[in-house]
Each structure stands twice: as C-alpha cells, then as structure tokens.
Write a protein that holds these residues in place. Structure first.
Motif, PDB file in Angstrom:
ATOM      1  N   PRO A 110       0.800  -1.232   0.000  1.00 45.22           N
ATOM      2  CA  PRO A 110       0.000   0.000   0.000  1.00 45.22           C
ATOM      3  C   PRO A 110       0.833   1.283   0.000  1.00 45.22           C
ATOM      4  O   PRO A 110       0.493   2.243  -0.679  1.00 45.22           O
ATOM      5  N   ASN A 111       1.934   1.316   0.745  1.00 50.45           N
ATOM      6  CA  ASN A 111       2.805   2.492   0.773  1.00 50.45           C
ATOM      7  C   ASN A 111       4.222   2.056   0.387  1.00 50.45           C
ATOM      8  O   ASN A 111       5.079   1.842   1.249  1.00 50.45           O
ATOM      9  N   PRO A 112       4.494   1.916  -0.926  1.00 46.58           N
ATOM     10  CA  PRO A 112       5.790   1.391  -1.354  1.00 46.58           C
ATOM     11  C   PRO A 112       6.962   2.296  -0.991  1.00 46.58           C
ATOM     12  O   PRO A 112       8.063   1.814  -0.738  1.00 46.58           O
ATOM     13  N   GLU A 113       6.726   3.605  -0.930  1.00 46.86           N
ATOM     14  CA  GLU A 113       7.812   4.521  -0.578  1.00 46.86           C
ATOM     15  C   GLU A 113       8.284   4.280   0.857  1.00 46.86           C
ATOM     16  O   GLU A 113       9.482   4.234   1.132  1.00 46.86           O
ATOM     17  N   LEU A 114       7.341   4.080   1.755  1.00 47.02           N
ATOM     18  CA  LEU A 114       7.687   3.784   3.141  1.00 47.02           C
ATOM     19  C   LEU A 114       8.408   2.432   3.232  1.00 47.02           C
ATOM     20  O   LEU A 114       9.370   2.276   3.989  1.00 47.02           O
ATOM     21  N   ALA A 115       7.968   1.478   2.444  1.00 52.20           N
ATOM     22  CA  ALA A 115       8.620   0.162   2.422  1.00 52.20           C
ATOM     23  C   ALA A 115      10.069   0.277   1.945  1.00 52.20           C
ATOM     24  O   ALA A 115      10.972  -0.349   2.519  1.00 52.20           O
ATOM     25  N   VAL A 116      10.306   1.081   0.916  1.00 53.12           N
ATOM     26  CA  VAL A 116      11.677   1.287   0.420  1.00 53.12           C
ATOM     27  C   VAL A 116      12.534   1.955   1.492  1.00 53.12           C
ATOM     28  O   VAL A 116      13.691   1.579   1.704  1.00 53.12           O
ATOM     29  N   GLN A 117      11.973   2.927   2.199  1.00 49.38           N
ATOM     30  CA  GLN A 117      12.705   3.582   3.286  1.00 49.38           C
ATOM     31  C   GLN A 117      13.064   2.583   4.387  1.00 49.38           C
ATOM     32  O   GLN A 117      14.165   2.609   4.940  1.00 49.38           O
ATOM     33  N   GLU A 118      12.138   1.681   4.692  1.00 52.35           N
ATOM     34  CA  GLU A 118      12.389   0.651   5.700  1.00 52.35           C
ATOM     35  C   GLU A 118      13.445  -0.345   5.220  1.00 52.35           C
ATOM     36  O   GLU A 118      14.316  -0.762   5.999  1.00 52.35           O
ATOM     37  N   MET A 119      13.391  -0.730   3.966  1.00 54.78           N
ATOM     38  CA  MET A 119      14.393  -1.640   3.411  1.00 54.78           C
ATOM     39  C   MET A 119      15.780  -0.999   3.493  1.00 54.78           C
ATOM     40  O   MET A 119      16.757  -1.659   3.868  1.00 54.78           O
ATOM     41  N   LYS A 120      15.842   0.272   3.171  1.00 52.64           N
ATOM     42  CA  LYS A 120      17.104   1.017   3.243  1.00 52.64           C
ATOM     43  C   LYS A 120      17.597   1.081   4.703  1.00 52.64           C
ATOM     44  O   LYS A 120      18.786   0.897   4.973  1.00 52.64           O
ATOM     45  N   ARG A 121      16.688   1.307   5.629  1.00 53.25           N
ATOM     46  CA  ARG A 121      17.051   1.435   7.046  1.00 53.25           C
ATOM     47  C   ARG A 121      17.668   0.154   7.599  1.00 53.25           C
ATOM     48  O   ARG A 121      18.667   0.189   8.317  1.00 53.25           O
ATOM     49  N   VAL A 122      17.070  -0.996   7.279  1.00 49.55           N
ATOM     50  CA  VAL A 122      17.532  -2.257   7.878  1.00 49.55           C
ATOM     51  C   VAL A 122      18.714  -2.882   7.136  1.00 49.55           C
ATOM     52  O   VAL A 122      19.325  -3.820   7.619  1.00 49.55           O
ATOM     53  N   CYS A 123      19.038  -2.363   5.948  1.00 46.31           N
ATOM     54  CA  CYS A 123      20.176  -2.865   5.175  1.00 46.31           C
ATOM     55  C   CYS A 123      21.467  -2.260   5.727  1.00 46.31           C
ATOM     56  O   CYS A 123      21.528  -1.065   6.018  1.00 46.31           O
ATOM     57  N   LYS A 124      22.497  -3.070   5.871  1.00 47.03           N
ATOM     58  CA  LYS A 124      23.786  -2.587   6.363  1.00 47.03           C
ATOM     59  C   LYS A 124      24.381  -1.561   5.400  1.00 47.03           C
ATOM     60  O   LYS A 124      24.063  -1.558   4.198  1.00 47.03           O
TER      61      LYS A 124
END
Length: 195
Positions: A110-124
């Motif tokens: 539903p909110n892909p931009e937020l998902a991308v931000q979260e993916m970026k956050r948890v990636c080393k």
C-alpha cells in the motif's frame, strides 16, 4: 487479505516462472550474501534459489501465502524463517541485514515509498538491495493502458498496481543503482542497489 489470490497465484504465474522468471530469479539471488531479509515472500518462490547465504528472514503480511510457502521453506538448503509482518513497519534494528530482497512485491504494498525507506534502514551500510519488479512502461500507449487497467487489476490481484514508477521512487529515496536490467520491453526490471 483473502485466500483466493494466494490459492491461484502459483498456477497463474507458472508459465512465467518456468520460463524467463526462473533464470532471472536464480541470477539475481546468486548476488545475495550473509544474513538476508526477503520482503513479501509470498508462496516462497525464491526459497529454492538461496544457496550461499547464512540465513533468510522472510516477511509476508498474508497468512494464506505463508501457509502456501511452507513446503518450499522446508526444502530450502538454508534456514528460512517466515514472519507475518508488513513491509512498511519492519520489526528489525537499523543495519541488520547484508542483503535485502524484494521480487514482484512493491506493486502490492500500500505504501511502497515507506517500504523502500524501511528496506534502506535495515540494510547494512555496505549491504545491497536486490529487486525484480514490474513497472510503468515508457511507451506512452502501454503506460496509458496500464493506468486504465490498474483499478480493476488491483481488485483481482490483491492490490497489485501495474503502473508504479519504481525506479523514480527508488532514486527519490537516495538509493544508488549499481546494476539495472530490463525485460519484456521494459515491463520488468532487475535492480541491484546500495545505500
């Protein structure tokens, strides 16, 4: 989220998966290493392709999809844990994963931009994000057709949007594209990204 879409997903995707998608997935997931997060694991179609990683934590918001993925998870050569969770609120600390994977999933979040931000956050910091997605096409006629079909398609295919401009969204969120490949006249893209 109902059971109808998960029940028939593998059947309808079968011809694509047995053809070009299989080689795309294999090649993409060979780039995965270390501790992996898979976002939106669905029916576990990627699970057999993880070979040289330490372990995979997969998130999937649909309990029916998780149930359908159990056989593939059990057959995997690496440990895979599946958690019922949303991509927009990942329950992991910053810089947790060496590799983050998302395949054919950003279209349904539903909110892909937020998902991308979260993916970026948890990636080393020196980690990588691997994506295989369908996107809005550059051809104006085909893009307009995607726009026209999307409202009905979303209802039939569990929220899937045919017309998302994924590359633009990724760049707007500060991710660098290391490698990009396109398939089927630009309908599908494969991306290797870094923070």
């Amino acid at each position: 989220m109902g059971n109808t879409f998960p029940k028939y997903y593998d059947f309808f995707m079968g011809p694509l998966e047995k053809g070009k998608f299989q080689s795309i997935r294999k090649e993409l997931l060979q780039k995965a290493n270390g501790v992996v997060l898979e976002v939106g694991s669905g029916t576990g179609i990627n699970f057999p392709y993880y070979e040289s990683v330490i372990k995979v934590t997969a998130i999937e918001p649909n309990q029916h999809m998780i149930k359908r993925s159990s056989k593939r998870r059990e057959m995997s050569v690496v440990p895979i844990e599946v958690i019922e969770e949303s991509a927009e609120r990942l329950p992991f600390a910053d810089n947790t994963f060496d590799t983050v994977v998302a395949t054919l999933v950003l279209c349904t979040i539903p909110n892909p931009e937020l998902a991308v931000q979260e993916m970026k956050r948890v990636c080393k910091y020196k980690g990588k994000i691997l994506l295989f997605e369908h996107v809005r096409m550059k051809n104006l006629f085909l893009a307009t057709l995607q726009d026209w079909l999307t409202p009905l398609w979303k209802k039939v295919c569990d929220g899937c949007c045919l017309n998302r401009n994924t590359v633009q969204m990724i760049q707007a969120n500060g991710l660098e594209i290391l490698n990009k490949r396109t398939f089927y006249n630009g309908l599908f893209i494969e991306l290797e990204l870094k923070k």
